[in-house]
Design an enzyme around this catalytic site. Sequence first.
Site, short mmCIF file in Angstrom:
data_model
loop_
_atom_site.label_atom_id
_atom_site.label_comp_id
_atom_site.label_asym_id
_atom_site.label_seq_id
_atom_site.Cartn_x
_atom_site.Cartn_y
_atom_site.Cartn_z
N ASP A 5 44.61 75.45 30.13
CA ASP A 5 43.29 74.81 29.92
C ASP A 5 43.15 73.50 30.71
O ASP A 5 42.15 72.80 30.58
CB ASP A 5 43.06 74.56 28.43
CG ASP A 5 44.07 73.59 27.84
OD1 ASP A 5 44.95 73.12 28.59
OD2 ASP A 5 43.99 73.30 26.63
N GLY A 6 44.18 73.16 31.52
CA GLY A 6 44.07 71.97 32.37
C GLY A 6 44.75 70.74 31.79
O GLY A 6 44.91 69.74 32.49
N GLU A 7 45.15 70.79 30.53
CA GLU A 7 45.81 69.61 29.95
C GLU A 7 47.19 69.42 30.56
O GLU A 7 47.85 70.38 30.96
CB GLU A 7 45.91 69.75 28.43
CG GLU A 7 44.56 69.61 27.74
CD GLU A 7 44.67 69.63 26.22
OE1 GLU A 7 45.80 69.76 25.69
OE2 GLU A 7 43.62 69.52 25.57
N ARG A 10 41.04 46.21 40.10
CA ARG A 10 40.00 45.47 40.83
C ARG A 10 38.80 45.12 39.95
O ARG A 10 38.12 44.14 40.20
CB ARG A 10 39.55 46.25 42.06
CG ARG A 10 40.57 46.12 43.18
CD ARG A 10 40.10 46.75 44.45
NE ARG A 10 40.68 48.07 44.62
CZ ARG A 10 40.72 48.71 45.77
NH1 ARG A 10 40.19 48.20 46.84
NH2 ARG A 10 41.27 49.90 45.85
N HIS A 20 45.57 42.81 41.83
CA HIS A 20 44.37 42.32 42.51
C HIS A 20 44.15 40.84 42.15
O HIS A 20 43.88 40.01 43.01
CB HIS A 20 43.17 43.16 42.10
CG HIS A 20 41.88 42.66 42.65
ND1 HIS A 20 41.59 42.71 43.99
CD2 HIS A 20 40.82 42.07 42.04
CE1 HIS A 20 40.40 42.18 44.19
NE2 HIS A 20 39.92 41.78 43.03
N ASP A 26 41.24 37.13 55.45
CA ASP A 26 40.21 36.39 54.71
C ASP A 26 40.83 35.18 54.02
O ASP A 26 42.05 35.04 53.92
CB ASP A 26 39.47 37.30 53.70
CG ASP A 26 40.45 38.03 52.79
OD1 ASP A 26 41.48 37.44 52.43
OD2 ASP A 26 40.17 39.20 52.45
N LYS A 76 35.90 36.22 56.48
CA LYS A 76 35.42 37.60 56.25
C LYS A 76 34.12 37.60 55.46
O LYS A 76 34.01 36.92 54.45
CB LYS A 76 36.50 38.40 55.50
CG LYS A 76 36.08 39.81 55.13
CD LYS A 76 37.29 40.70 54.84
CE LYS A 76 37.45 41.01 53.39
NZ LYS A 76 38.56 41.91 53.10
N ARG A 126 31.82 40.52 53.67
CA ARG A 126 31.75 41.95 53.37
C ARG A 126 30.30 42.41 53.45
O ARG A 126 29.42 41.83 52.81
CB ARG A 126 32.35 42.25 51.99
CG ARG A 126 32.51 43.74 51.75
CD ARG A 126 33.49 44.08 50.65
NE ARG A 126 34.89 44.16 51.03
CZ ARG A 126 35.43 45.12 51.77
NH1 ARG A 126 34.67 46.10 52.25
NH2 ARG A 126 36.71 45.13 52.04
N ASP A 185 47.81 41.76 54.50
CA ASP A 185 46.82 41.92 53.43
C ASP A 185 47.51 42.45 52.18
O ASP A 185 48.62 42.97 52.27
CB ASP A 185 45.71 42.89 53.88
CG ASP A 185 44.36 42.54 53.27
OD1 ASP A 185 44.34 41.78 52.29
OD2 ASP A 185 43.33 43.03 53.78
C1 R5P Z 1 40.07 42.25 49.75
O1 R5P Z 1 39.84 41.23 49.18
C2 R5P Z 1 41.47 42.76 49.91
O2 R5P Z 1 42.38 41.73 50.10
C3 R5P Z 1 41.54 43.72 51.09
O3 R5P Z 1 41.25 43.00 52.28
C4 R5P Z 1 40.60 44.87 50.97
O4 R5P Z 1 40.75 45.49 49.71
C5 R5P Z 1 40.84 45.88 52.07
O5 R5P Z 1 39.93 46.90 51.94
P1 R5P Z 1 39.55 47.82 53.19
O6 R5P Z 1 40.83 48.41 53.74
O7 R5P Z 1 38.65 48.87 52.59
O8 R5P Z 1 38.84 46.98 54.18
#
Ligand code: R5P
Length: 292
Positions: free
Chosen positions: A35-37, A92, A125, A162, A185, A187, A214
């Site tokens: 059943d997927g469990e 995150r 994060h 960043d 940076k 976004r 990063d």
């Molecule tokens: C952002 O604040 C993180 O430090 C990374 O720079 C980010 O998560 C990278 O994401 P992507 O590879 O999608 O650019």
Amino acid sequence: MHVIGGSASTALAERISRELGNAPFGLPFVKRFPDGELYVRVGGRISGDDVVLVQSTRTDQDFLEMILLEDAIREAGAKRLFVVVPYFGYARQDRPFFPGEPVSARAMSRHVELDADGVVTVDLHSSDTLGVFRKPAFEASGIPAIARLLRERPVDLLVSPDKGGVERAKRMAAILDKPWMALEKRRIDSEHVELTLPKELPMSLEGKHLVIVDDVISTGGTIVEAAKLLKRQRAGALAAACTHGLFLRDAFERIKAVCDGLYSTDTLDNPAEKASVAPDIAQILRRDLGAQ
Ligand code: R5P
């Protein structure tokens, strides 16, 4: 002490067991019911012993497997259970960005620690998430592992893509005794970013070996844009390094097309050249949690 590797972290779990003096290492049996469990079973004689469970929670299935394994390990009579979550999924969303949203990082932390005597994770994060655990919780850094790998390679300058990554770049620079700089940076959306150079460069970038550092590489958008920008400055060689290499879709190939080297730690399985965080995790298990 026993080490059990969940299916998302088998290789790292084995490395941790070696770092813990070749502690007995086991893989659970995992399958799906019709059943997927999910079904899990742990083997070995763990009754009365400390057990370390290693499982990244990149997918919902990984998370569910970890919860079931924790219960199975308790049921099998473990003395203490230490849960290692090398990549902590859902971290995150560490605050509600819009009304009605959960603090996912908190919700997941509470479930992770439910059956645990202690938790170890790597480069969250936001380190603030450690504060929501009610059990002892520790965060290892991926920086020393990456530095161990970069020490063997030519590096002239470390680059944070960043401002948020400045402390990371500074720490890496201090270990390697190299200069660092941070890009600006902006976004644009979840896949696109705009990057610019700082007003003052620490050195001419022409012909230099640059490493972009990063915490996470996800879509690869940040690294690809950073590499293009640095190439326009005639950088000699470019590499990218991260703790958690998610490499969604074709991110790995797109980065390899613009970078000469691509390194990550082993918190997640991926094709990048690896630096292991096993020694750093084992140290926390022994020193801070008293695992034995
Ligand atoms: C952002 O604040 C993180 O430090 C990374 O720079 C980010 O998560 C990278 O994401 P992507 O590879 O999608 O650019």
